[in-house]
Design a protein around this motif. Structure first.
Motif, PDB file in Angstrom:
ATOM      1  N   PRO A 111       0.831  -1.197   0.000  1.00 39.75           N
ATOM      2  CA  PRO A 111       0.000   0.000   0.000  1.00 39.75           C
ATOM      3  C   PRO A 111       0.871   1.255   0.000  1.00 39.75           C
ATOM      4  N   ILE A 112       0.384   2.307  -0.608  1.00 38.96           N
ATOM      5  CA  ILE A 112       1.167   3.535  -0.703  1.00 38.96           C
ATOM      6  C   ILE A 112       1.491   4.098   0.676  1.00 38.96           C
ATOM      7  N   ALA A 113       0.626   3.883   1.648  1.00 37.58           N
ATOM      8  CA  ALA A 113       0.914   4.352   3.007  1.00 37.58           C
ATOM      9  C   ALA A 113       2.172   3.682   3.555  1.00 37.58           C
ATOM     10  N   ALA A 114       2.294   2.377   3.329  1.00 41.17           N
ATOM     11  CA  ALA A 114       3.479   1.656   3.792  1.00 41.17           C
ATOM     12  C   ALA A 114       4.722   2.120   3.046  1.00 41.17           C
ATOM     13  N   LEU A 115       4.583   2.383   1.740  1.00 40.91           N
ATOM     14  CA  LEU A 115       5.737   2.859   0.964  1.00 40.91           C
ATOM     15  C   LEU A 115       6.191   4.237   1.437  1.00 40.91           C
ATOM     16  N   LEU A 116       5.256   5.109   1.791  1.00 37.90           N
ATOM     17  CA  LEU A 116       5.646   6.421   2.312  1.00 37.90           C
ATOM     18  C   LEU A 116       6.399   6.274   3.628  1.00 37.90           C
ATOM     19  N   LEU A 117       5.941   5.377   4.475  1.00 33.33           N
ATOM     20  CA  LEU A 117       6.661   5.130   5.734  1.00 33.33           C
ATOM     21  C   LEU A 117       8.056   4.579   5.457  1.00 33.33           C
ATOM     22  N   LEU A 118       8.158   3.685   4.489  1.00 32.67           N
ATOM     23  CA  LEU A 118       9.466   3.148   4.105  1.00 32.67           C
ATOM     24  C   LEU A 118      10.391   4.266   3.624  1.00 32.67           C
ATOM     25  N   LEU A 119       9.884   5.117   2.765  1.00 32.31           N
ATOM     26  CA  LEU A 119      10.691   6.203   2.198  1.00 32.31           C
ATOM     27  C   LEU A 119      11.207   7.145   3.275  1.00 32.31           C
ATOM     28  N   THR A 120      10.459   7.289   4.356  1.00 29.67           N
ATOM     29  CA  THR A 120      10.872   8.191   5.438  1.00 29.67           C
ATOM     30  C   THR A 120      11.570   7.442   6.575  1.00 29.67           C
ATOM     31  N   LEU A 172       7.754  -2.392   7.082  1.00 25.06           N
ATOM     32  CA  LEU A 172       8.188  -3.661   6.500  1.00 25.06           C
ATOM     33  C   LEU A 172       7.136  -4.767   6.516  1.00 25.06           C
ATOM     34  N   PRO A 173       6.358  -4.952   7.602  1.00 26.18           N
ATOM     35  CA  PRO A 173       5.368  -6.034   7.573  1.00 26.18           C
ATOM     36  C   PRO A 173       4.301  -5.862   6.499  1.00 26.18           C
ATOM     37  N   GLY A 174       4.098  -4.649   6.008  1.00 31.60           N
ATOM     38  CA  GLY A 174       3.093  -4.415   4.983  1.00 31.60           C
ATOM     39  C   GLY A 174       3.606  -4.519   3.566  1.00 31.60           C
ATOM     40  N   LEU A 175       4.854  -4.914   3.402  1.00 36.66           N
ATOM     41  CA  LEU A 175       5.467  -4.951   2.073  1.00 36.66           C
ATOM     42  C   LEU A 175       5.771  -6.379   1.642  1.00 36.66           C
ATOM     43  N   ALA A 176       5.820  -6.590   0.316  1.00 40.49           N
ATOM     44  CA  ALA A 176       6.108  -7.913  -0.244  1.00 40.49           C
ATOM     45  C   ALA A 176       6.926  -7.737  -1.518  1.00 40.49           C
ATOM     46  N   GLY A 177       7.394  -8.879  -2.054  1.00 45.22           N
ATOM     47  CA  GLY A 177       8.144  -8.845  -3.300  1.00 45.22           C
ATOM     48  C   GLY A 177       9.599  -9.215  -3.097  1.00 45.22           C
ATOM     49  N   PRO A 178      10.289  -9.539  -4.185  1.00 47.23           N
ATOM     50  CA  PRO A 178      11.682  -9.987  -4.097  1.00 47.23           C
ATOM     51  C   PRO A 178      12.637  -8.925  -3.564  1.00 47.23           C
ATOM     52  N   GLY A 179      12.274  -7.665  -3.650  1.00 48.31           N
ATOM     53  CA  GLY A 179      13.167  -6.617  -3.163  1.00 48.31           C
ATOM     54  C   GLY A 179      13.135  -6.415  -1.668  1.00 48.31           C
ATOM     55  N   VAL A 180      12.187  -7.036  -0.972  1.00 46.99           N
ATOM     56  CA  VAL A 180      12.072  -6.835   0.475  1.00 46.99           C
ATOM     57  C   VAL A 180      13.340  -7.276   1.194  1.00 46.99           C
ATOM     58  N   ALA A 181      13.984  -8.333   0.692  1.00 41.37           N
ATOM     59  CA  ALA A 181      15.215  -8.820   1.328  1.00 41.37           C
ATOM     60  C   ALA A 181      16.294  -7.754   1.345  1.00 41.37           C
ATOM     61  N   ARG A 182      16.257  -6.844   0.390  1.00 43.56           N
ATOM     62  CA  ARG A 182      17.248  -5.770   0.344  1.00 43.56           C
ATOM     63  C   ARG A 182      16.996  -4.694   1.402  1.00 43.56           C
ATOM     64  N   LEU A 183      15.857  -4.765   2.056  1.00 41.80           N
ATOM     65  CA  LEU A 183      15.487  -3.723   3.011  1.00 41.80           C
ATOM     66  C   LEU A 183      15.846  -4.081   4.440  1.00 41.80           C
ATOM     67  N   SER A 184      16.483  -5.218   4.644  1.00 40.17           N
ATOM     68  CA  SER A 184      16.733  -5.687   6.004  1.00 40.17           C
ATOM     69  C   SER A 184      17.551  -4.711   6.820  1.00 40.17           C
ATOM     70  N   ASP A 185      18.461  -3.964   6.156  1.00 39.61           N
ATOM     71  CA  ASP A 185      19.302  -3.039   6.912  1.00 39.61           C
ATOM     72  C   ASP A 185      18.547  -1.784   7.307  1.00 39.61           C
ATOM     73  N   LEU A 186      17.305  -1.644   6.853  1.00 37.04           N
ATOM     74  CA  LEU A 186      16.522  -0.488   7.273  1.00 37.04           C
ATOM     75  C   LEU A 186      16.335  -0.478   8.775  1.00 37.04           C
ATOM     76  N   ARG A 187      16.321  -1.664   9.378  1.00 38.66           N
ATOM     77  CA  ARG A 187      16.126  -1.741  10.824  1.00 38.66           C
ATOM     78  C   ARG A 187      17.292  -1.115  11.591  1.00 38.66           C
ATOM     79  N   SER A 188      18.419  -0.954  10.936  1.00 40.74           N
ATOM     80  CA  SER A 188      19.567  -0.389  11.631  1.00 40.74           C
ATOM     81  C   SER A 188      19.606   1.134  11.543  1.00 40.74           C
ATOM     82  N   HIS A 189      18.677   1.709  10.756  1.00 42.14           N
ATOM     83  CA  HIS A 189      18.648   3.153  10.613  1.00 42.14           C
ATOM     84  C   HIS A 189      17.592   3.751  11.525  1.00 42.14           C
ATOM     85  N   PRO A 190      17.920   4.745  12.352  1.00 48.49           N
ATOM     86  CA  PRO A 190      16.902   5.346  13.213  1.00 48.49           C
ATOM     87  C   PRO A 190      15.853   6.074  12.373  1.00 48.49           C
ATOM     88  N   GLU A 191      14.602   6.025  12.852  1.00 49.17           N
ATOM     89  CA  GLU A 191      13.542   6.724  12.168  1.00 49.17           C
ATOM     90  C   GLU A 191      13.801   8.223  12.198  1.00 49.17           C
TER      91      GLU A 191
END
Length: 216
Positions: free
Chosen positions: A180-189, A195-214
């Motif tokens: 959903p676009i709401a989840a993508l906006l949260l991801l972008l910021t 992350l729980p609202g996202l799917a697809g082969p690229g999700v594995a590339r997002l694992s390091d997002l957890r290491s970045h402070p919001e």
């Protein structure tokens, strides 16, 4: 979305946040938000301050105290304003919901995604659903993707194609990340809560997002 439509969404979101906050317990006001180091009451204060920005002298003094660091300045001003009684913060959000006054360093496009994201920063940890309008979220996502600082979305999210499942919006190139676009906006910021609202082969590339402070 044009200027008037954007301001309409901003006003509606401020009122929705005020309504949500009005029903919180004292303990809930003190809970951590999605922003690292920010309580629910701090984010609420930040939203309440946006339509009533401090004057240049106050801002200059705060900038000096923050050592010129923007995120620290943002945080410190919010925390100081958050010392007000919760009822006062709710009242400010309601009274100034329709205000189009802006801090000198921003514009309505930034205020639009700011209120959308911060509303979720409050609602998600409280497990209180708060609807993010789809068209407004898409406008916010486009703004964040193209603006660079402070989120650097294109730099943080290389080699993925972001694709909304509920509206015609996409950005980037590579392995697909869809949701959903709401989840993508949260991801972008920088919100790992997306992350729980996202799917697809690229999700594995997002694992390091957890290491970045919001971001605030």
């Amino acid at each position: 979305m044009n200027r008037d439509e954007s301001w309409g969404v901003i006003a509606d979101q401020r009122r929705a946040v005020a309504d949500l906050l009005a029903g919180l317990t004292a303990a809930e006001w003190e809970l951590p938000s999605l922003c690292a180091g920010w309580r629910v009451r701090d984010v609420a204060a930040h939203l309440a301050l946006a339509p009533q920005p401090p004057g240049p002298l106050t801002m200059a003094a705060a900038a000096v105290r923050a050592g010129g660091r923007f995120h620290r300045l943002n945080h410190d001003m919010a925390v100081r304003h958050a010392a007000r009684p919760p009822a006062d913060l709710v009242d400010e959000l309601q009274r100034h919901a329709g205000s189009r006054r802006l801090p000198a360093v921003t514009n309505y496009r930034n205020i639009l995604f700011d209120v959308l994201v911060h509303a979720q920063d409050i609602a998600i940890p409280l497990r209180r659903p708060l609807v993010m309008p789809v068209r407004a979220a898409a406008a916010g996502a486009t703004r964040v993707w193209t603006m660079g600082w402070p989120f650097w979305a294109r730099r943080r999210l290389p080699a993925v194609r972001l694709a909304a499942t509920d509206t015609d919006w996409s950005a980037g190139a590579g392995d697909e990340v869809r949701g959903p676009i709401a989840a993508l906006l949260l991801l972008l910021t920088g919100r790992h809560a997306a992350l729980p609202g996202l799917a697809g082969p690229g999700v594995a590339r997002l694992s390091d997002l957890r290491s970045h402070p919001e971001q605030p």
